[in-house]
Design a protein around this motif. Structure first.
Motif, PDB file in Angstrom:
ATOM      1  N   ALA A 118      54.159  37.957  31.862  1.00  0.00           N
ATOM      2  CA  ALA A 118      52.950  38.661  31.424  1.00  0.00           C
ATOM      3  C   ALA A 118      51.796  37.683  31.217  1.00  0.00           C
ATOM      4  O   ALA A 118      50.668  37.906  31.657  1.00  0.00           O
ATOM      5  N   LEU A 119      52.084  36.571  30.553  1.00  0.00           N
ATOM      6  CA  LEU A 119      51.045  35.577  30.279  1.00  0.00           C
ATOM      7  C   LEU A 119      50.553  34.947  31.577  1.00  0.00           C
ATOM      8  O   LEU A 119      49.345  34.706  31.746  1.00  0.00           O
ATOM      9  N   GLU A 120      51.472  34.691  32.482  1.00  0.00           N
ATOM     10  CA  GLU A 120      51.082  34.102  33.779  1.00  0.00           C
ATOM     11  C   GLU A 120      50.211  35.061  34.585  1.00  0.00           C
ATOM     12  O   GLU A 120      49.228  34.649  35.206  1.00  0.00           O
ATOM     13  N   GLU A 121      50.559  36.341  34.592  1.00  0.00           N
ATOM     14  CA  GLU A 121      49.787  37.316  35.354  1.00  0.00           C
ATOM     15  C   GLU A 121      48.389  37.488  34.770  1.00  0.00           C
ATOM     16  O   GLU A 121      47.396  37.562  35.505  1.00  0.00           O
ATOM     17  N   LEU A 122      48.290  37.526  33.460  1.00  0.00           N
ATOM     18  CA  LEU A 122      46.981  37.643  32.827  1.00  0.00           C
ATOM     19  C   LEU A 122      46.134  36.410  33.106  1.00  0.00           C
ATOM     20  O   LEU A 122      44.927  36.509  33.354  1.00  0.00           O
ATOM     21  N   GLU A 123      46.765  35.246  33.084  1.00  0.00           N
ATOM     22  CA  GLU A 123      46.035  34.011  33.366  1.00  0.00           C
ATOM     23  C   GLU A 123      45.575  33.986  34.816  1.00  0.00           C
ATOM     24  O   GLU A 123      44.459  33.544  35.116  1.00  0.00           O
ATOM     25  N   ARG A 124      46.426  34.478  35.721  1.00  0.00           N
ATOM     26  CA  ARG A 124      46.053  34.513  37.133  1.00  0.00           C
ATOM     27  C   ARG A 124      44.843  35.416  37.353  1.00  0.00           C
ATOM     28  O   ARG A 124      43.886  35.045  38.038  1.00  0.00           O
ATOM     29  N   LEU A 125      44.894  36.588  36.754  1.00  0.00           N
ATOM     30  CA  LEU A 125      43.777  37.521  36.901  1.00  0.00           C
ATOM     31  C   LEU A 125      42.497  36.945  36.303  1.00  0.00           C
ATOM     32  O   LEU A 125      41.408  37.083  36.864  1.00  0.00           O
ATOM     33  N   SER A 126      42.651  36.297  35.161  1.00  0.00           N
ATOM     34  CA  SER A 126      41.483  35.719  34.490  1.00  0.00           C
ATOM     35  C   SER A 126      40.875  34.595  35.319  1.00  0.00           C
ATOM     36  O   SER A 126      39.647  34.499  35.465  1.00  0.00           O
ATOM     37  N   THR A 127      41.725  33.757  35.897  1.00  0.00           N
ATOM     38  CA  THR A 127      41.258  32.628  36.703  1.00  0.00           C
ATOM     39  C   THR A 127      40.559  33.097  37.975  1.00  0.00           C
ATOM     40  O   THR A 127      39.552  32.524  38.409  1.00  0.00           O
ATOM     41  N   LEU A 128      41.093  34.158  38.567  1.00  0.00           N
ATOM     42  CA  LEU A 128      40.526  34.679  39.811  1.00  0.00           C
ATOM     43  C   LEU A 128      39.268  35.511  39.575  1.00  0.00           C
ATOM     44  O   LEU A 128      38.608  35.932  40.532  1.00  0.00           O
ATOM     45  N   GLY A 129      38.995  35.774  38.315  1.00  0.00           N
ATOM     46  CA  GLY A 129      37.817  36.575  37.998  1.00  0.00           C
ATOM     47  C   GLY A 129      38.039  38.057  38.192  1.00  0.00           C
ATOM     48  O   GLY A 129      37.090  38.842  38.240  1.00  0.00           O
ATOM     49  N   GLY A 130      39.312  38.467  38.283  1.00  0.00           N
ATOM     50  CA  GLY A 130      39.625  39.880  38.459  1.00  0.00           C
ATOM     51  C   GLY A 130      39.568  40.629  37.138  1.00  0.00           C
ATOM     52  O   GLY A 130      39.456  40.030  36.060  1.00  0.00           O
ATOM     53  N   ASP A 131      39.620  41.939  37.221  1.00  0.00           N
ATOM     54  CA  ASP A 131      39.604  42.753  36.008  1.00  0.00           C
ATOM     55  C   ASP A 131      40.948  42.666  35.304  1.00  0.00           C
ATOM     56  O   ASP A 131      42.000  42.918  35.911  1.00  0.00           O
TER      57      ASP A 131
END
Length: 213
Positions: free
Chosen positions: A40-53
């Motif tokens: 969960a933490l990795e997916e949220l970090e990935r989305l945040s880094t990519l600038g996704g919602d």
């Protein structure tokens, strides 16, 4: 505008059932599902880094098998992504779990066997940042508030949970990063609150009262 949801549960069948239930409502969009707290933490970090919602809401199971549990994952999600709400969706109604999840920052706490309408309503409320609790959970919190002298502190609940695994006082102290004498002091207070004189009796009474699992 849809409610973007991430599901965190280590049981694929549960995730599939919950996803089908949620996506039957046009207002809800499941944007991610993972099987662990670290995932969960990795997916949220990935989305945040990519600038996704980021998702509006994370549906968090508490028992996630190996790795960090749902309470610790909730704490980290809320610390790193304060705009992402967390709704605990679990089978556990023990006081230690409820208090732990809410203190970690969960917006609400509902049981998996809640009626479909109640669960969908809880998703909407929690996504909007409004507190929502299953009726059974409300009752446990009211009982805790009306009998504060016998309510366990979060640390006392942690010690009981550790003892339930068969850990010794020394092992509990090491696990919780406290001294062995502090563990013994907490046990004295625990025994007094529960009206017992041994750890075996303390665990039995705590389980009977649904203070721990």
């Amino acid at each position: 505008m849809s409610i973007r949801v991430m599901m965190v549960d280590d049981h694929p069948v549960v995730r599939a059932g919950l996803r089908a239930l949620l996506e039957a409502d046009a207002r809800v969009e499941v944007v991610a599902e993972v099987d662990s707290g670290d995932g969960a933490l990795e997916e949220l970090e990935r989305l945040s880094t990519l600038g996704g919602d980021l998702p509006d809401l994370v549906l968090m199971d508490l028992n996630l098998g190996a790795g960090i549990d749902g309470i610790e994952t909730t704490r980290k999600v809320r610390a790193r992504h304060p705009d992402v709400q967390v709704l605990a969706v679990t089978t556990f109604d023990a006081e230690a779990d409820i208090v732990g999840a809410l203190e970690a920052g969960a917006t609400g706490y509902v049981l998996k066997d809640s009626p479909t309408e109640a669960l969908i309503a809880a998703v909407g409320e929690a996504a909007a940042g409004r507190s929502v609790l299953s009726p059974e959970v409300q009752q446990r919190l009211v009982a805790r508030m009306t009998s504060p002298a016998t309510a366990l502190s979060p640390r006392e609940a942690e010690i009981l949970e550790a003892l339930a695994t068969g850990a010794t006082n020394r092992e509990v102290a090491k696990r919780l990063f406290i001294s062995e004498s502090t563990v013994k002091t907490h046990l004295v207070h625990l025994y007094e609150k529960l009206g017992v004189d041994s750890r075996t009796a303390a665990l039995r009474v705590a389980r009977e009262r649904r203070l721990i699992r």
